[in-house]
Enzyme design. Structure first.
Site, PDB file in Angstrom:
ATOM      1  N   LYS A  33       0.850  -1.190   0.000  1.00 18.93           N
ATOM      2  CA  LYS A  33       0.000   0.000   0.000  1.00 18.93           C
ATOM      3  C   LYS A  33       0.883   1.236   0.000  1.00 18.93           C
ATOM      4  O   LYS A  33       1.695   1.450   0.897  1.00 18.93           O
ATOM      5  CB  LYS A  33      -0.944   0.045   1.201  1.00 18.93           C
ATOM      6  CG  LYS A  33      -2.008   1.140   1.051  1.00 18.93           C
ATOM      7  CD  LYS A  33      -2.778   1.410   2.328  1.00 18.93           C
ATOM      8  CE  LYS A  33      -2.105   2.418   3.202  1.00 18.93           C
ATOM      9  NZ  LYS A  33      -2.067   3.800   2.611  1.00 18.93           N
TER      10      LYS A  33
ATOM     11  N   GLU B 265       8.680  -1.288  11.917  1.00 16.19           N
ATOM     12  CA  GLU B 265       9.675  -0.248  12.201  1.00 16.19           C
ATOM     13  C   GLU B 265       8.897   1.024  12.439  1.00 16.19           C
ATOM     14  O   GLU B 265       8.321   1.599  11.510  1.00 16.19           O
ATOM     15  CB  GLU B 265      10.661  -0.119  11.039  1.00 16.19           C
ATOM     16  CG  GLU B 265      11.945   0.586  11.430  1.00 16.19           C
ATOM     17  CD  GLU B 265      11.928   2.051  11.102  1.00 16.19           C
ATOM     18  OE1 GLU B 265      11.471   2.844  11.977  1.00 16.19           O
ATOM     19  OE2 GLU B 265      12.337   2.423  10.003  1.00 16.19           O
TER      20      GLU B 265
ATOM     21  N   CYS C 279      12.443   8.688  10.889  1.00 16.61           N
ATOM     22  CA  CYS C 279      12.162   7.991  12.141  1.00 16.61           C
ATOM     23  C   CYS C 279      13.379   7.975  13.045  1.00 16.61           C
ATOM     24  O   CYS C 279      13.245   7.949  14.271  1.00 16.61           O
ATOM     25  CB  CYS C 279      11.674   6.575  11.855  1.00 16.61           C
ATOM     26  SG  CYS C 279      12.776   5.632  10.775  1.00 16.61           S
TER      27      CYS C 279
ATOM     28  N   GLU D  31       7.355  12.174  19.448  1.00 12.25           N
ATOM     29  CA  GLU D  31       7.952  12.325  18.126  1.00 12.25           C
ATOM     30  C   GLU D  31       7.316  13.501  17.389  1.00 12.25           C
ATOM     31  O   GLU D  31       6.096  13.579  17.263  1.00 12.25           O
ATOM     32  CB  GLU D  31       7.776  11.044  17.304  1.00 12.25           C
ATOM     33  CG  GLU D  31       8.505  11.093  15.978  1.00 12.25           C
ATOM     34  CD  GLU D  31       8.442   9.778  15.233  1.00 12.25           C
ATOM     35  OE1 GLU D  31       9.457   9.403  14.612  1.00 12.25           O
ATOM     36  OE2 GLU D  31       7.381   9.125  15.256  1.00 12.25           O
TER      37      GLU D  31
END
Length: 502
Positions: A186, A260, A294, A397
């Site tokens: 996707k 991840e 990330c 984050e």
């Protein structure tokens, strides 16, 4: 801080087609509701994407199921040849792909070139591993022969993020295909154009139809894919919140998951460090790709005795970074992915200031950028250690060009600060003391750690996180073996000597 602007060259014409789902070797219209894809540098419409309809998604999974057995039976060296050829085609089309990535994602041309180069490298690495996914012969007891085999898992569902779509698509598709699997991937809703391009190049390289299907859409498409009963494994890169949902979705079918997820990584500068190297690496570690990585080094932990010098130098560099149009070759920092994301980053920064953090630079849109674009100035926040509570931004984050700075007075305090987060993706430290460096690397809770560098990933070494940063590892031998099932086979060489149970 300098700002730069330039007109976008008309180098990629993707708006003329509505065929962005790639199924059975052919680009197709998705058949579902349409959604826009805007260039985040100026807000202009790049393409109108049709979400992949439930019927076409079902067809895509069925095509992957049908194609996978013959691919699993294909010699590993032939799989490797196709992957190497695809890497050569990525190199051939590099400039077009670079422009497509910059148009779709908003990163600078230099950063887009890096993504394209790494995508090709991932395919070549996967090709190298294809014939090396070995089993083992286990010690025998005189009456049996015991061995293990690496076998493909079947059909893998993959979901990749917007920040480096082409690279992550190659990072997942390469190892999965090398091991003999099929994949239904996707594409990210905010950056939908690169993944079908990779699928088309793999087909051109000789990959049989159905082995890499690319579908489009929002979370409902991802949910339908992850929960599909024919999917045996889910490989996901993205936010922790969505990753947790993926785990819940995959649990019903006991599917294997490779996740991840997010990070809030600490970059630790000890007093004896090479401060020049540490400063420049810290700047790149947090501001590259507009902080949308990330493993960004978004938390700088610096020894109190050198903190003022380090912070002053970082602020000076940040204020000189050229922010602007991704297609301007002089731009060093492009845009963030969308206006909504810009507003979220600035709101988090403002909230941190209200909680007591000091904004040393940034914290706003940079001047002179395109009014329709999504931009955030390189931002540095000083977090005093005498605040009544640690600002939320230190643990959450941001996924933007925002650096928080905290001071420490001992190695133990540095490690405690580094571990004061639910995330555990990467980390780094700077020191000339080998014992201190290795002790810190072992004590910081993370899946990857740099010593006297920050941010360069080795494609032959596994990466992944602990805690809220994920499950499993990608890259290297372990990362390629993640796309296989391990089967044990025992041959009894003297069955007549086996005792009867009764």
């Amino acid at each position: 801080m300098d700002t730069v602007r330039s007109g976008r060259p008309d180098v990629v014409d993707v708006a003329a087609t509505a065929e962005h789902t790639h199924v059975d070797g052919v680009a197709r219209a998705g058949g579902g509701p349409a959604f826009p894809d805007h260039h985040p540098g100026d807000g202009t419409l790049v393409a109108t994407i049709e979400q992949t309809s439930p019927a076409l998604l079902e067809h895509a999974v069925a095509g992957a199921v049908a194609a996978q057995p013959a691919w699993a039976a294909t010699a590993p060296h032939e799989r490797a040849r196709i992957l190497r050829t695809a890497a050569d085609l990525v190199d051939r089309d590099a400039e077009r792909l670079v422009a497509l990535v910059a148009l779709d994602n908003g990163k600078t041309l230099a950063e887009a070139r890096g993504d394209v180069a790494v995508a090709a490298a991932h395919l070549r690495s996967a090709a190298a591993w294809a014939p090396l996914l070995e089993g083992a012969t286990l010690p025998a007891d005189g009456t049996s022969l015991r061995m293990t085999f690496r076998e493909p898992v079947g059909v893998v569902a993959a979901v990749v993020p917007f920040n480096a779509t082409l690279m992550f698509a190659a990072q997942k598709a390469g190892p999965a295909l090398a091991a003999g699997n099929a994949m239904v991937l996707k594409a990210p809703e905010l950056s939908p154009l690169a993944a079908p391009e990779l699928a088309a190049l793999l087909v051109e390289a000789g990959l049989p139809a159905g082995l890499l299907q690319v579908v489009q859409g929002a979370g409902d498409v991802g949910h339908a894919l992850v929960t599909h009963p024919a999917v045996a494994m889910v490989s996901f890169t993205g936010s922790t919140a969505v990753g947790q949902q993926v785990m819940r979705d995959a649990a019903d079918g006991c599917k294997r998951v490779l996740l991840e997820l997010g990070g809030k990584s600490a970059n630790i500068v000890f007093a004896d460090a090479d401060l020049d190297a540490a400063v420049h690496a810290a700047v790149g570690g947090v501001f590259r790709n507009a902080g949308q990585r990330c493993f960004a080094g978004s938390r700088l932990l610096v020894a109190d005795s050198v903190a003022d010098e380090v912070v002053d130098r970082i602020v000076a560099i940040a204020e000189g970074i050229r922010v602007g149009d991704p297609f301007d070759p002089d731009a060093q920092l492009g845009c963030v992915i969308s206006p909504d994301h810009e507003h979220r980053i600035l709101a988090m920064t403002a909230a941190a200031a209200a909680q007591g953090a000091r904004v040393l630079t940034g914290g706003a849109r940079p001047p002179g950028v395109h009014p329709g674009g999504a931009f955030v100035a390189p931002t540095v926040l000083d977090v005093p250690d005498d605040l009544p509570a640690v600002p939320d931004i230190v643990r959450e984050e941001v996924f933007g060009p925002v650096l928080t700075v905290q001071r420490f007075r001992s190695p133990e305090q540095a490690v405690a600060l580094a571990n004061d987060t639910p995330f555990g993706l990467v980390g780094g430290c700077w020191t000339r003391d080998v014992e201190l460096a290795l002790g810190t690397a072992r004590a910081v809770r993370s899946g990857y750690f740099w010593i006297n560098s920050y941010g360069a990933l080795a494609l032959d070494a596994p990466i992944g996180g602990v805690g809220a940063s994920g499950v499993g590892r990608e890259l290297g031998r372990i990362g390629h073996e993640a796309y296989t099932e391990l089967k044990t086979v025992v041959i009894d060489t003297a069955p007549h000597r086996q005792p009867r149970w009764y």
